[in-house]
Design an enzyme around this catalytic site. Structure first.
Site, PDB file in Angstrom:
ATOM      1  N   ASP A 183     -75.721 -11.573 -15.257  1.00 55.34           N
ATOM      2  CA  ASP A 183     -76.556 -10.400 -14.986  1.00 55.34           C
ATOM      3  C   ASP A 183     -75.958  -9.672 -13.786  1.00 55.34           C
ATOM      4  O   ASP A 183     -74.769  -9.815 -13.519  1.00 55.34           O
ATOM      5  CB  ASP A 183     -78.013 -10.809 -14.752  1.00 55.34           C
ATOM      6  CG  ASP A 183     -78.999  -9.713 -15.162  1.00 55.34           C
ATOM      7  OD1 ASP A 183     -78.899  -8.587 -14.619  1.00 55.34           O
ATOM      8  OD2 ASP A 183     -79.866  -9.966 -16.007  1.00 55.34           O
TER       9      ASP A 183
ATOM     10  N   HIS B  31     -73.411  -7.881 -14.964  1.00 58.19           N
ATOM     11  CA  HIS B  31     -73.800  -6.492 -15.205  1.00 58.19           C
ATOM     12  C   HIS B  31     -73.330  -5.542 -14.115  1.00 58.19           C
ATOM     13  O   HIS B  31     -73.789  -4.408 -14.052  1.00 58.19           O
ATOM     14  CB  HIS B  31     -75.321  -6.390 -15.359  1.00 58.19           C
ATOM     15  CG  HIS B  31     -75.851  -7.063 -16.580  1.00 58.19           C
ATOM     16  ND1 HIS B  31     -77.190  -7.101 -16.884  1.00 58.19           N
ATOM     17  CD2 HIS B  31     -75.218  -7.737 -17.587  1.00 58.19           C
ATOM     18  CE1 HIS B  31     -77.374  -7.773 -18.018  1.00 58.19           C
ATOM     19  NE2 HIS B  31     -76.182  -8.171 -18.459  1.00 58.19           N
TER      20      HIS B  31
END
Length: 472
Positions: free
Chosen positions: A312, A334
């Site tokens: 993430d 991410h």
């Protein structure tokens, strides 16, 4: 290094030197803990030739306040009886992956001993306590200025609570720190607070979050209960967190909130084991929502020289002012993010710089996201000298339709995004769009792009500054 096995004996020379702890609380302790590195270093780093810190092992340098006089005193006071040939050791280099970290849980004993105290290695005039059992942590926090946590196992539902550290205290993680299973969304395995405190790690240490016991591919979006935040650093003032090796955290790793003048440096976060699917996650990676660093409501914070492999956000700043994120290596997640903004107790981000960093094999490179239908403000954000490669979704992503379950495609304008600068942001996509900007009506202003070049994607999609994306 195994407990009780000092590779090189130290001979205190208390009457012939200056105590290195007089000005820095953790210098003497780390010379004791990292004995092999200290022995090699002190063999050539003599009192008469202290001119630079090149080649100093990172743990020694940081814990001795980056001052040669402290290093010199430590070598004199704690000088090894024999020393091996010196080796060159550098600080964390984010562009190089760390070696695989391994953890072996240590079962707790029925009765924990009191922490072992030593005045020989005291820092700041206080006492150094070595803790080998969880039950001794609270008394060490209450009575010791330097705390060495050596191969500590925290039983189920047991937080390593470092919230009441003495002002100026130092905590050193050594050996392998492990945790029992605690299927509780509200459980925080490690909590840290304090003023002028240092949290660091000895050479070869590992903090293992027991993530495999919880990973189900859903993270904090459902599934089984699991600790949502692994390390909570809150109300830390003029403090440092540095040189920690952390692996296999359950969901979010660092939750950093309500801090002032905090420096975080030399952190290795390795959640690579969570890339593989398991029986609960199906075809998806087992780890999910595994943010590296979540920063909230903090001022004058520096995060630097760190390496992250996760699933993430590498870094996500959702509120705060005057924050610098520099020299990061982000893999598999991410990217470098602002947000998500809106719908929280603090919805203002002002003065954040991301610089000199790499984002590799991730879904996004540089991202600013605000939640649909909420209010807030994002201003004075700068991305500079950022290299991306293997990006699958968006190289640069600014969107005002964000929801955790997926974007709506319909931007709202309650969050103002202004004074956003991208300088020397370059790299390649493996799929997705090079640039994606979706602003609400009149809510974005003053975007600057200088020497920005991301290629390899399937095109662009922007409604600001113009529909041709980067052209003002």
């Amino acid at each position: 290094m195994k407990r009780g096995a000092l590779l090189v004996p130290f001979v205190p020379l208390a009457l012939a030197c200056v105590d290195p702890g007089d000005s820095n609380h953790s210098c003497a302790s780390v010379f004791s803990v990292s004995s092999a590195a200290a022995a090699s270093f002190c063999a050539t780093f003599t009192v008469s030739a202290v001119t630079e810190t090149t080649g100093v092992p990172a743990a020694l340098l940081s814990n001795c306040d980056y001052k040669t006089k402290h290093l010199s005193s430590a070598c004199s006071c704690l000088g090894p009886a024999t020393a091996a040939a010196p080796t060159q050791t550098s600080a964390v280099t984010p562009t190089v992956a760390p070696t695989t970290l391994k953890a072996n849980a240590v079962a707790p004993t029925t009765e924990a001993p009191a922490p072992t105290k030593s005045s020989t290695f005291a820092g700041n005039g206080g006492t150094t306590c070595t803790v080998t059992e969880y039950a001794a942590i609270s008394s060490a926090v209450a009575s010791c200025s330097n705390i060495l946590l050596s191969d500590v196992y925290a039983p189920p539902s047991s937080t390593i609570d470092l919230q009441n550290l003495q002002t100026g205290a130092a905590v050193i993680f050594a050996g392998t720190t492990t945790f029992g299973d605690t299927p509780d969304d509200d459980f925080d395995p490690i909590v840290i607070s304090g003023t002028d405190v240092t949290i660091t790690g000895a050479d070869g240490h590992v903090i293992d979050g027991n993530g495999a016991a919880y990973w189900d591919g859903k993270g904090s979006n459902g599934g089984s209960s699991k600790p949502d935040h692994f390390i909570v650093a809150k109300h830390m003032y003029y403090s440092r967190i540095e040189n920690l090796n952390i692996q296999n955290w359950p969901v979010h790793c660092f939750d950093i909130e309500h801090t002032e003048n905090l420096i975080i440096s030399g952190i290795t976060l390795d959640n690579s084991a969570g890339d593989a699917p398991n029986s609960a996650s199906g075809s998806k990676p087992a780890a999910h929502n595994s943010d590296g660093f979540d920063i909230k409501s903090s001022t004058n914070l520096t995060l630097q020289n760190s390496w992250v492999h996760n699933q993430d956000d590498c870094v996500a700043v959702s509120s705060g002012t005057d924050i610098v994120v520099d020299n990061m290596y982000c893999y598999g997640g991410h990217g470098l993010s602002i947000g998500s903004i809106g719908g929280k107790s603090d919805n203002t981000v002002d003065g954040v710089t991301f610089s000199n960093s790499q984002v590799i094999n991730s879904s996004n490179g540089c991202r600013i996201k605000s939640n649909s239908g909420t209010t807030g403000e994002v201003s004075n954000i700068r991305y500079e000298n950022i290299t991306v490669s293997g990006i699958t979704d968006y190289g640069i992503d600014i969107q005002q339709d964000y929801l955790n379950g997926g974007p709506t495609g319909k931007p709202t304008n309650g969050v103002k995004i202004e004074n956003i600068t991208f300088v020397d942001v370059t790299g390649t996509m493996s799929d997705g769009k090079d640039y994606y900007i979706l602003c609400g009506d009149g809510s974005c202003s003053n975007f600057v792009f200088e020497n920005v070049g991301i290629t390899g994607g399937s095109g662009d999609s922007c409604n600001y500054p113009t529909d041709t994306c980067l052209e003002a």
